[in-house]
Design a protein around this motif. Sequence first.
Motif, PDB file in Angstrom:
ATOM      1  N   PHE A 160       0.833  -1.200   0.000  1.00 25.76           N
ATOM      2  CA  PHE A 160       0.000   0.000   0.000  1.00 25.76           C
ATOM      3  C   PHE A 160       0.869   1.252   0.000  1.00 25.76           C
ATOM      4  O   PHE A 160       0.376   2.338  -0.216  1.00 25.76           O
ATOM      5  N   GLN A 161       2.131   1.068   0.343  1.00 25.86           N
ATOM      6  CA  GLN A 161       3.031   2.212   0.482  1.00 25.86           C
ATOM      7  C   GLN A 161       4.419   1.853  -0.027  1.00 25.86           C
ATOM      8  O   GLN A 161       4.751   0.679  -0.137  1.00 25.86           O
ATOM      9  N   PHE A 162       5.223   2.880  -0.320  1.00 25.93           N
ATOM     10  CA  PHE A 162       6.660   2.650  -0.490  1.00 25.93           C
ATOM     11  C   PHE A 162       7.438   3.870   0.006  1.00 25.93           C
ATOM     12  O   PHE A 162       6.907   4.997  -0.004  1.00 25.93           O
ATOM     13  N   PRO A 163       8.671   3.652   0.460  1.00 26.29           N
ATOM     14  CA  PRO A 163       9.455   4.775   0.976  1.00 26.29           C
ATOM     15  C   PRO A 163      10.222   5.439  -0.169  1.00 26.29           C
ATOM     16  O   PRO A 163      10.594   4.761  -1.125  1.00 26.29           O
ATOM     17  N   ILE A 164      10.445   6.745  -0.078  1.00 27.15           N
ATOM     18  CA  ILE A 164      11.285   7.413  -1.068  1.00 27.15           C
ATOM     19  C   ILE A 164      12.731   6.971  -0.862  1.00 27.15           C
ATOM     20  O   ILE A 164      13.441   6.683  -1.806  1.00 27.15           O
ATOM     21  N   GLU A 165      13.135   6.908   0.397  1.00 29.63           N
ATOM     22  CA  GLU A 165      14.436   6.295   0.686  1.00 29.63           C
ATOM     23  C   GLU A 165      14.412   5.691   2.074  1.00 29.63           C
ATOM     24  O   GLU A 165      13.665   6.134   2.943  1.00 29.63           O
ATOM     25  N   THR A 166      15.225   4.636   2.272  1.00 28.13           N
ATOM     26  CA  THR A 166      15.323   4.049   3.604  1.00 28.13           C
ATOM     27  C   THR A 166      16.687   4.425   4.179  1.00 28.13           C
ATOM     28  O   THR A 166      17.515   5.013   3.497  1.00 28.13           O
ATOM     29  N   GLY A 167      16.886   4.070   5.450  1.00 33.23           N
ATOM     30  CA  GLY A 167      18.152   4.412   6.106  1.00 33.23           C
ATOM     31  C   GLY A 167      18.035   5.749   6.811  1.00 33.23           C
ATOM     32  O   GLY A 167      16.928   6.209   7.123  1.00 33.23           O
ATOM     33  N   ILE A 168      19.162   6.360   6.995  1.00 33.73           N
ATOM     34  CA  ILE A 168      19.230   7.574   7.811  1.00 33.73           C
ATOM     35  C   ILE A 168      18.297   8.675   7.301  1.00 33.73           C
ATOM     36  O   ILE A 168      17.699   9.417   8.077  1.00 33.73           O
ATOM     37  N   GLY A 169      18.128   8.730   5.979  1.00 30.11           N
ATOM     38  CA  GLY A 169      17.296   9.785   5.400  1.00 30.11           C
ATOM     39  C   GLY A 169      15.813   9.457   5.322  1.00 30.11           C
ATOM     40  O   GLY A 169      15.033  10.212   4.737  1.00 30.11           O
ATOM     41  N   PHE A 170      15.413   8.354   5.925  1.00 30.93           N
ATOM     42  CA  PHE A 170      14.002   7.936   5.834  1.00 30.93           C
ATOM     43  C   PHE A 170      13.076   8.958   6.486  1.00 30.93           C
ATOM     44  O   PHE A 170      13.159   9.184   7.680  1.00 30.93           O
ATOM     45  N   ASN A 171      12.239   9.603   5.696  1.00 34.61           N
ATOM     46  CA  ASN A 171      11.203  10.454   6.284  1.00 34.61           C
ATOM     47  C   ASN A 171      10.013  10.679   5.340  1.00 34.61           C
ATOM     48  O   ASN A 171       9.127  11.453   5.635  1.00 34.61           O
ATOM     49  N   LYS A 172      10.028   9.992   4.186  1.00 34.51           N
ATOM     50  CA  LYS A 172       8.918  10.178   3.242  1.00 34.51           C
ATOM     51  C   LYS A 172       8.311   8.831   2.851  1.00 34.51           C
ATOM     52  O   LYS A 172       9.029   7.914   2.465  1.00 34.51           O
ATOM     53  N   ILE A 173       6.988   8.772   2.954  1.00 36.15           N
ATOM     54  CA  ILE A 173       6.282   7.549   2.563  1.00 36.15           C
ATOM     55  C   ILE A 173       5.239   7.909   1.508  1.00 36.15           C
ATOM     56  O   ILE A 173       4.410   8.797   1.736  1.00 36.15           O
ATOM     57  N   VAL A 174       5.304   7.227   0.378  1.00 34.43           N
ATOM     58  CA  VAL A 174       4.270   7.421  -0.642  1.00 34.43           C
ATOM     59  C   VAL A 174       3.145   6.436  -0.344  1.00 34.43           C
ATOM     60  O   VAL A 174       3.387   5.243  -0.146  1.00 34.43           O
ATOM     61  N   ASP A 175       1.913   6.949  -0.275  1.00 36.43           N
ATOM     62  CA  ASP A 175       0.758   6.131   0.061  1.00 36.43           C
ATOM     63  C   ASP A 175      -0.086   5.928  -1.191  1.00 36.43           C
ATOM     64  O   ASP A 175      -0.691   6.869  -1.710  1.00 36.43           O
ATOM     65  N   ALA A 176      -0.120   4.702  -1.675  1.00 36.53           N
ATOM     66  CA  ALA A 176      -0.786   4.436  -2.952  1.00 36.53           C
ATOM     67  C   ALA A 176      -2.288   4.294  -2.796  1.00 36.53           C
ATOM     68  O   ALA A 176      -3.015   4.269  -3.784  1.00 36.53           O
ATOM     69  N   LEU A 177      -2.771   4.196  -1.567  1.00 37.28           N
ATOM     70  CA  LEU A 177      -4.213   4.148  -1.362  1.00 37.28           C
ATOM     71  C   LEU A 177      -4.779   5.566  -1.446  1.00 37.28           C
ATOM     72  O   LEU A 177      -5.738   5.825  -2.149  1.00 37.28           O
ATOM     73  N   ARG A 178      -4.136   6.473  -0.736  1.00 41.11           N
ATOM     74  CA  ARG A 178      -4.604   7.872  -0.749  1.00 41.11           C
ATOM     75  C   ARG A 178      -3.953   8.692  -1.858  1.00 41.11           C
ATOM     76  O   ARG A 178      -4.283   9.856  -2.017  1.00 41.11           O
ATOM     77  N   MET A 179      -2.997   8.117  -2.549  1.00 35.22           N
ATOM     78  CA  MET A 179      -2.247   8.805  -3.606  1.00 35.22           C
ATOM     79  C   MET A 179      -1.707  10.149  -3.103  1.00 35.22           C
ATOM     80  O   MET A 179      -1.999  11.222  -3.637  1.00 35.22           O
ATOM     81  N   ILE A 180      -0.900  10.024  -2.068  1.00 36.17           N
ATOM     82  CA  ILE A 180      -0.361  11.203  -1.406  1.00 36.17           C
ATOM     83  C   ILE A 180       1.015  10.830  -0.848  1.00 36.17           C
ATOM     84  O   ILE A 180       1.306   9.640  -0.698  1.00 36.17           O
ATOM     85  N   MET A 181       1.845  11.830  -0.561  1.00 41.77           N
ATOM     86  CA  MET A 181       3.125  11.515   0.077  1.00 41.77           C
ATOM     87  C   MET A 181       3.140  12.127   1.486  1.00 41.77           C
ATOM     88  O   MET A 181       2.778  13.291   1.663  1.00 41.77           O
ATOM     89  N   TYR A 182       3.540  11.317   2.463  1.00 38.57           N
ATOM     90  CA  TYR A 182       3.671  11.811   3.832  1.00 38.57           C
ATOM     91  C   TYR A 182       5.124  12.198   4.062  1.00 38.57           C
ATOM     92  O   TYR A 182       6.020  11.401   3.796  1.00 38.57           O
ATOM     93  N   VAL A 183       5.327  13.389   4.582  1.00 38.41           N
ATOM     94  CA  VAL A 183       6.690  13.832   4.914  1.00 38.41           C
ATOM     95  C   VAL A 183       6.737  14.109   6.414  1.00 38.41           C
ATOM     96  O   VAL A 183       5.979  14.932   6.930  1.00 38.41           O
ATOM     97  N   PHE A 184       7.601  13.363   7.102  1.00 41.48           N
ATOM     98  CA  PHE A 184       7.646  13.465   8.558  1.00 41.48           C
ATOM     99  C   PHE A 184       8.657  14.506   9.011  1.00 41.48           C
ATOM    100  O   PHE A 184       9.748  14.624   8.440  1.00 41.48           O
ATOM    101  N   PRO A 185       8.303  15.237  10.062  1.00 40.59           N
ATOM    102  CA  PRO A 185       9.284  16.147  10.651  1.00 40.59           C
ATOM    103  C   PRO A 185      10.349  15.340  11.398  1.00 40.59           C
ATOM    104  O   PRO A 185      10.132  14.158  11.689  1.00 40.59           O
ATOM    105  N   ASP A 186      11.486  15.921  11.705  1.00 39.22           N
ATOM    106  CA  ASP A 186      12.486  15.251  12.548  1.00 39.22           C
ATOM    107  C   ASP A 186      11.798  14.860  13.845  1.00 39.22           C
ATOM    108  O   ASP A 186      11.034  15.635  14.392  1.00 39.22           O
ATOM    109  N   GLY A 187      12.076  13.680  14.344  1.00 40.71           N
ATOM    110  CA  GLY A 187      11.433  13.255  15.588  1.00 40.71           C
ATOM    111  C   GLY A 187      10.064  12.642  15.340  1.00 40.71           C
ATOM    112  O   GLY A 187       9.404  12.204  16.270  1.00 40.71           O
ATOM    113  N   GLY A 188       9.625  12.591  14.098  1.00 40.02           N
ATOM    114  CA  GLY A 188       8.399  11.873  13.761  1.00 40.02           C
ATOM    115  C   GLY A 188       7.142  12.598  14.196  1.00 40.02           C
ATOM    116  O   GLY A 188       7.140  13.806  14.405  1.00 40.02           O
TER     117      GLY A 188
END
Length: 707
Positions: A160-188
């Motif tokens: 349902f989702q995929f990450p833009i990148e994993t590892g230290i830079g992980f903070n963006k998740i593409v959501d294929a159900l809502r067709m939107i990208m979530y961008v997390f602030p530092d600290g989640g």
Amino acid sequence: MSYDTKNLRNVVLLGHPGSGKTAFAEAMLYEAKATNRLGKVAEKSTISDFTNIEQERGNSIFSTQMHASWKDSKINIIDTPGFDDFIGEVVCSMKVSDTALMMLNARAGVEVGTEIIWEYVEKFKTPTIFVVNHCDNDKANYETTVEQAKERFGHKVLAFQFPIETGIGFNKIVDALRMIMYVFPDGGGKPEKQPIPEEHLGRAQEMHNALVEAAAENDEALMEKFFEEGSLSESELAKGLTIALANQDIYPVFIASAERNMGSGRIMGFINDIAPSPADRPAATLEDGSSLVCDSSAPTTVFIYKTLSEPRVGMVSYFKVFAGTLKAGDELINQENRGTERMNQIFLANGKNRESVNELKAGDIGVTVKLKNVHTNNTLNTKGTSIQIEKIKFPSSRIRVAVQPPSKGEMEKLMKALHQIEEEDPTLIIEQSAALKQTLLHGQGQLHLDIIKYRIEKVNDIAMEFIKPKISYRETITKEANDSYRHKKQTGGAGQFAEIHMRIEPWYEGMPPPHDLPVRKEDVQELPWGGKLVMVWSVVGGAIDAKYSNAIKKGIMSKMEEGPLTGSYCQDIRVCIYDGKMHPVDSNDMAFMLAATMAFKTAFKEAKPQIMEPIYDLEILCSGDVMGDVMSDLQTRRAMIMGMDAEGHYQKIKAQVPLAELYKYSATLRSITQGKAKFNRKFAHYSAVSREIQQALMSAHEEMAEA
Ligand SMILES: Nc1nc2c(ncn2[C@@H]2O[C@H](COP(=O)(O)OP(=O)(O)OP(=O)(O)O)[C@@H](O)[C@H]2O)c(=O)[nH]1
Ligand SMILES: [Mg+2]
């Protein structure tokens, strides 16, 4: 206020040790504001791992009940331990859950723990969502993890989702159900919603189409709408997805970093919108085969799925309301023992914290204390109904140890403490073996039994030591032998006299009657420890009165119970009594019993006796890279390899191994494979030991008898 059934979501966290269940539960509670501090496993501050022993080890050992509100729902969350030593905690939690979150560690993909628990997902038919966790780790590999899940659990695994990148830079998740990208602030925490970047749009659209197809599988109107409009909203897809998830037609895959508090909010949103309520699941199966619908207006039925004794509180009972509405103060009847129980207080739990509530509706999960006589698997009903929810079947034990008996006074205390744990933990079985003259503990693994020892020592302050358990050998014979014995005693007044002639032979199913002896009476006895003793009465001409046959059998049985070679049980022997003598005054039961014992003992030794040992079917599941180590270890255990099969990227080895070679197997296997293997065992049959082993066992027995 209490939540309506349709707004309840019972979620169990499952997964291999370290996949992040406890951390994810913490993130869910924090995001839902059920706690105002994001605890850490490493800092021993999570809500779920609240016991001393869990904090000391950094692993969950017990299942923990928690809850959080999210939008319209109350999400009940049960965190479970990943080590399969504590599988009992997992099984009882799955019994009362309607959705599973299967945590995958993105560094390791599908692990042995995932495989083991999957067996129960299939058994309980639990709708399951995969959560690919640890995405912030620099070794995280989202693609491989999803691929492994698909390879192992089939095409129903749907990202349902995929990450833009994993590892230290992980903070963006593409959501294929809502067709939107979530961008997390530092600290989640709460992410910002952004449009999906151009270069990822194609992939997202492709995933979206797959979701629509899955949702519209049974809904043509929806499929048409999709073709006309090119995309559908989550709410349009909701009904189809709920059905697909509930029917196990799809296993959605989501993404998270529990440690950085990223992803839990979206997953709770999905649980709120899409996951089945208790009423959307099939009606509960009852012990008598009928079923019970989850309806809050029906008479109340409550099922106890777990108990735990807490210092200063006493017995705490964890339950699910399967039907009706449970109100504080309700009097219910325990279906098991017909006792009346008053539910004076009912609570919602968040780990060790409890909050009192007035009522809980059908489908909800809660806790109560101070019930009088209630155990795991008991069903409590409103007076007038007699329902028994189908009981949880706990897996049979995989290892055993013996307890070194402490002093007599201590032993009583120890047994009391052990029985208390046995009451809470249905996967612990205590056996007082009369044959082995040992107290045995049967459990799920070395860690399981070590934790029990730790509890006994720390909580009950009783020293306890494990020793190697004895093996329950069997003795039998391999050829015919004849012997006679005359028992004669003349001491002053009445003497004792009996003479017996007997033949003993190895007994087998379908054995023909003796060819040279008449059969006056045949007595086939099923032995309580397995196998048979067949007694044939062939005495002619009244040489011995038939009234002595019982005493003779008793004499033989005394040796069957304590075999002539090592004192083990004997089995599969036919004894023909064909001649003898008696004396009109001096013969009696006692004399014939003794004569029978002696004749049997000598004949037995002449009949090429054989010691038999228990053989177990062993099934090991291990990852391919440790297979060589597992096999070479098996070779040191007199194992017979029965087969090898690939299961996904795991190997399944089947072998037959003598129980005598399985001592501490659970600990050895864990250490030689770094936890990448699991095993099951089941008694298979008895098999003859080699001549050397037989000799060694007999010498050891002699030495012990002399001592
Ligand atoms: N970097 C990182 N660490 C994580 C993540 N999730 C969990 N951890 C850490 O990994 C360790 C194990 O996490 P737990 O939540 O205890 O794992 P678990 O699945 O509950 O393990 P068991 O209770 O033993 O079955 C802890 O130190 C966590 O803080 C994550 O997403 N990223
Ligand atoms: Mg845990």
